[in-house]
Design a protein around this motif. Structure first.
Motif, PDB file in Angstrom:
ATOM      1  N   SER A   1       0.816  -1.218   0.000  1.00 13.42           N
ATOM      2  CA  SER A   1       0.000   0.000   0.000  1.00 13.42           C
ATOM      3  C   SER A   1       0.844   1.260   0.000  1.00 13.42           C
ATOM      4  O   SER A   1       0.361   2.335  -0.369  1.00 13.42           O
ATOM      5  CB  SER A   1      -0.935  -0.001   1.209  1.00 13.42           C
ATOM      6  OG  SER A   1      -0.190  -0.007   2.421  1.00 13.42           O
TER       7      SER A   1
ATOM      8  N   PHE B   1       1.669   3.223  -3.688  1.00 16.75           N
ATOM      9  CA  PHE B   1       0.776   4.133  -4.398  1.00 16.75           C
ATOM     10  C   PHE B   1       1.003   5.561  -3.918  1.00 16.75           C
ATOM     11  O   PHE B   1       1.114   5.814  -2.703  1.00 16.75           O
ATOM     12  CB  PHE B   1      -0.689   3.744  -4.166  1.00 16.75           C
ATOM     13  CG  PHE B   1      -1.034   2.377  -4.668  1.00 16.75           C
ATOM     14  CD1 PHE B   1      -1.356   2.178  -6.001  1.00 16.75           C
ATOM     15  CD2 PHE B   1      -1.023   1.287  -3.814  1.00 16.75           C
ATOM     16  CE1 PHE B   1      -1.674   0.915  -6.470  1.00 16.75           C
ATOM     17  CE2 PHE B   1      -1.340   0.022  -4.272  1.00 16.75           C
ATOM     18  CZ  PHE B   1      -1.666  -0.165  -5.609  1.00 16.75           C
TER      19      PHE B   1
ATOM     20  N   GLN C   1       0.270   9.045  -2.494  1.00 12.94           N
ATOM     21  CA  GLN C   1      -0.825   9.450  -1.611  1.00 12.94           C
ATOM     22  C   GLN C   1      -1.759  10.433  -2.298  1.00 12.94           C
ATOM     23  O   GLN C   1      -2.971  10.407  -2.072  1.00 12.94           O
ATOM     24  CB  GLN C   1      -0.242  10.045  -0.338  1.00 12.94           C
ATOM     25  CG  GLN C   1       0.613   9.068   0.451  1.00 12.94           C
ATOM     26  CD  GLN C   1       1.225   9.686   1.679  1.00 12.94           C
ATOM     27  OE1 GLN C   1       0.970  10.854   1.985  1.00 12.94           O
ATOM     28  NE2 GLN C   1       2.045   8.926   2.394  1.00 12.94           N
TER      29      GLN C   1
ATOM     30  N   LEU D   1      -2.666  10.358  -5.233  1.00 16.28           N
ATOM     31  CA  LEU D   1      -3.540   9.640  -6.156  1.00 16.28           C
ATOM     32  C   LEU D   1      -4.844   9.236  -5.492  1.00 16.28           C
ATOM     33  O   LEU D   1      -5.866   9.103  -6.170  1.00 16.28           O
ATOM     34  CB  LEU D   1      -2.802   8.399  -6.681  1.00 16.28           C
ATOM     35  CG  LEU D   1      -3.494   7.572  -7.764  1.00 16.28           C
ATOM     36  CD1 LEU D   1      -3.657   8.398  -9.041  1.00 16.28           C
ATOM     37  CD2 LEU D   1      -2.708   6.306  -8.048  1.00 16.28           C
ATOM     38  N   LEU D   2      -4.824   9.029  -4.188  1.00 12.29           N
ATOM     39  CA  LEU D   2      -6.017   8.611  -3.458  1.00 12.29           C
ATOM     40  C   LEU D   2      -6.808   9.787  -2.904  1.00 12.29           C
ATOM     41  O   LEU D   2      -7.817   9.565  -2.226  1.00 12.29           O
ATOM     42  CB  LEU D   2      -5.611   7.686  -2.305  1.00 12.29           C
ATOM     43  CG  LEU D   2      -4.792   6.449  -2.688  1.00 12.29           C
ATOM     44  CD1 LEU D   2      -4.396   5.675  -1.442  1.00 12.29           C
ATOM     45  CD2 LEU D   2      -5.570   5.569  -3.643  1.00 12.29           C
ATOM     46  N   LEU D   3      -6.370  10.982  -3.172  1.00 10.07           N
ATOM     47  CA  LEU D   3      -7.043  12.148  -2.587  1.00 10.07           C
ATOM     48  C   LEU D   3      -8.461  12.294  -3.108  1.00 10.07           C
ATOM     49  O   LEU D   3      -9.392  12.587  -2.341  1.00 10.07           O
ATOM     50  CB  LEU D   3      -6.229  13.410  -2.880  1.00 10.07           C
ATOM     51  CG  LEU D   3      -6.761  14.719  -2.298  1.00 10.07           C
ATOM     52  CD1 LEU D   3      -6.875  14.630  -0.782  1.00 10.07           C
ATOM     53  CD2 LEU D   3      -5.858  15.880  -2.690  1.00 10.07           C
TER      54      LEU D   3
ATOM     55  N   THR E   1     -10.452   9.949  -4.250  1.00 14.65           N
ATOM     56  CA  THR E   1     -11.295   8.891  -3.682  1.00 14.65           C
ATOM     57  C   THR E   1     -11.657   9.190  -2.233  1.00 14.65           C
ATOM     58  O   THR E   1     -12.817   9.037  -1.821  1.00 14.65           O
ATOM     59  CB  THR E   1     -10.562   7.547  -3.780  1.00 14.65           C
ATOM     60  OG1 THR E   1     -10.220   7.292  -5.140  1.00 14.65           O
ATOM     61  CG2 THR E   1     -11.434   6.421  -3.270  1.00 14.65           C
ATOM     62  N   LEU E   2     -10.678   9.613  -1.443  1.00 18.11           N
ATOM     63  CA  LEU E   2     -10.971   9.944  -0.052  1.00 18.11           C
ATOM     64  C   LEU E   2     -11.915  11.125   0.056  1.00 18.11           C
ATOM     65  O   LEU E   2     -12.800  11.137   0.923  1.00 18.11           O
ATOM     66  CB  LEU E   2      -9.662  10.241   0.684  1.00 18.11           C
ATOM     67  CG  LEU E   2      -8.730   9.057   0.946  1.00 18.11           C
ATOM     68  CD1 LEU E   2      -7.441   9.521   1.609  1.00 18.11           C
ATOM     69  CD2 LEU E   2      -9.415   8.017   1.813  1.00 18.11           C
TER      70      LEU E   2
ATOM     71  N   SER F   1      -7.315   9.889   7.381  1.00 21.45           N
ATOM     72  CA  SER F   1      -6.424   9.901   6.218  1.00 21.45           C
ATOM     73  C   SER F   1      -4.959   9.815   6.645  1.00 21.45           C
ATOM     74  O   SER F   1      -4.173   9.058   6.053  1.00 21.45           O
ATOM     75  CB  SER F   1      -6.659  11.160   5.386  1.00 21.45           C
ATOM     76  OG  SER F   1      -6.408  12.334   6.160  1.00 21.45           O
TER      77      SER F   1
ATOM     78  N   THR G   1      -4.195   6.259   7.911  1.00 23.03           N
ATOM     79  CA  THR G   1      -4.151   5.285   6.824  1.00 23.03           C
ATOM     80  C   THR G   1      -2.769   5.200   6.201  1.00 23.03           C
ATOM     81  O   THR G   1      -2.285   4.102   5.877  1.00 23.03           O
ATOM     82  CB  THR G   1      -5.193   5.643   5.756  1.00 23.03           C
ATOM     83  OG1 THR G   1      -6.493   5.659   6.346  1.00 23.03           O
ATOM     84  CG2 THR G   1      -5.178   4.648   4.617  1.00 23.03           C
ATOM     85  N   PHE G   2      -2.118   6.324   6.046  1.00 21.63           N
ATOM     86  CA  PHE G   2      -0.815   6.337   5.373  1.00 21.63           C
ATOM     87  C   PHE G   2       0.353   6.101   6.325  1.00 21.63           C
ATOM     88  O   PHE G   2       1.465   5.823   5.863  1.00 21.63           O
ATOM     89  CB  PHE G   2      -0.626   7.666   4.645  1.00 21.63           C
ATOM     90  CG  PHE G   2      -1.639   7.895   3.559  1.00 21.63           C
ATOM     91  CD1 PHE G   2      -1.700   7.040   2.477  1.00 21.63           C
ATOM     92  CD2 PHE G   2      -2.530   8.950   3.631  1.00 21.63           C
ATOM     93  CE1 PHE G   2      -2.634   7.238   1.474  1.00 21.63           C
ATOM     94  CE2 PHE G   2      -3.464   9.156   2.633  1.00 21.63           C
ATOM     95  CZ  PHE G   2      -3.518   8.295   1.545  1.00 21.63           C
TER      96      PHE G   2
END
Length: 311
Positions: free
Chosen positions: A148, A151, A153, A155-157, A159-160, A179, A182-183
């Motif tokens: 995980s 990827f 971070q 890039l997931l902004l 989606t979050l 958030s 998670t990271f």
């Protein structure tokens, strides 16, 4: 008759062989140490490399301090001045008269502390399960947690943002804490897993023979022995929440933003930038993290290197 013929000869006591060898054997020349074996040119080159690397690392910090003490009218003077000609503390005085900065500071402390505590609690149980339990799919799950981190971070902004908007969590502390946690979890889990590997299994078996439950073993034996690793994981999570910019800027509104986006919104504008105030605020906001590193340095080094050599 002479006197020498009348007196009996004194008995000769044989000397130990080791004493004779010590007196007769020549002294071995000392082996030159590393510093003595080095040539003067090598030593000069090493010190030059240290000075260059130290200057490269400390020059930005000094420039922050020098700019924060420079009046705003002299910031862009040419040629640039290495030392402020007219040092002033107006930039620091303006920080303590701006109530918005205290709001950002409070938000940063709340989010960073909760992120650190939550990351340590979750990663401690996950790391212990990966280290001491044996079950099917354990190795695959461990690599899945580590993957995980591959990827980006940012890039997931999107989606979050969509998920938090659907559940009404935007502009809240919860969005930032979830958030950030998670990271930080993957690295914290692997850090504590390596630390738990150094704890002997015999110690856990002895506690189990004495009748201790699994939770009692974790809370009374494993976690106290893992204090350096817990401190290292918590400090990493704290710094992650303290320094984040893009998630705090996107997921939180003006009331819940932390220091990094708050400083940008306060001192950087479309027409001009208050560079002395921005530099002064950067120095002040960096002090808590620097003090934490200095105070917890031995725990941090012990936690980071515990899993390197399995004892």
């Amino acid at each position: 008759m002479s006197l020498s013929t009348q007196l009996p000869a004194a008995p000769v006591t044989p000397m130990p062989a080791e004493v004779v060898e010590r007196q007769v054997a020549p002294k071995r020349p000392r082996k030159p140490t590393l510093l003595r074996a080095e040539r003067p040119g090598v030593r000069i080159a090493a010190w030059a490399a240290v000075i260059v690397c130290g200057g490269f690392a400390l020059l930005p910090v000094y420039w922050l301090l020098a700019t924060s003490l420079t009046p705003r009218t002299e910031v862009f003077s040419f040629p640039p001045q290495l030392f402020p000609a007219n040092p002033t503390f107006e930039a620091y005085e303006s920080l303590f008269t701006n109530p918005a900065l205290f709001n950002y500071l409070r938000n940063s402390i709340i989010v960073s502390v909760i992120t650190a505590v939550l990351s340590v609690v979750v990663s401690a149980y996950m790391g212990y399960a990966f280290s001491k339990f044996r079950y099917r799919g354990r190795r695959a799950l461990m690599y899945f947690v580590l993957a995980s981190q591959m990827f980006p971070q940012a890039l997931l902004l999107v989606t979050l943002y969509t998920v938090f908007a659907a559940y009404g969590l935007l502009n809240t502390y919860t969005a930032l804490v979830l958030s950030f946690t998670t990271f930080t979890l993957p690295l914290c889990v692997w850090m504590l897993k390596g630390f738990f590997d150094t704890i002997p299994d015999e110690l856990i078996e002895a506690a189990r023979v004495d009748g201790a439950s699994r939770l009692r073993i974790i809370h009374s034996i494993v976690l106290p022995l893992s204090a350096p690793g817990l401190v290292a994981a918590g400090l990493f999570a704290f710094v992650r929440g303290w320094n984040d910019f893009i998630f705090a800027l996107t997921l939180a509104g003006p009331d819940k933003q932390t220091l990094p986006p708050g400083l940008v919104n306060t001192f950087i504008g479309e027409a001009s930038t208050a560079w002395p105030e921005l530099m002064a605020a950067s120095i002040v906001t960096s002090l808590p993290v620097a003090i934490a590193f200095i105070a917890l340095q031995r725990y941090l080094v012990g936690g980071l290197t515990a899993g390197a050599v399995k004892g």
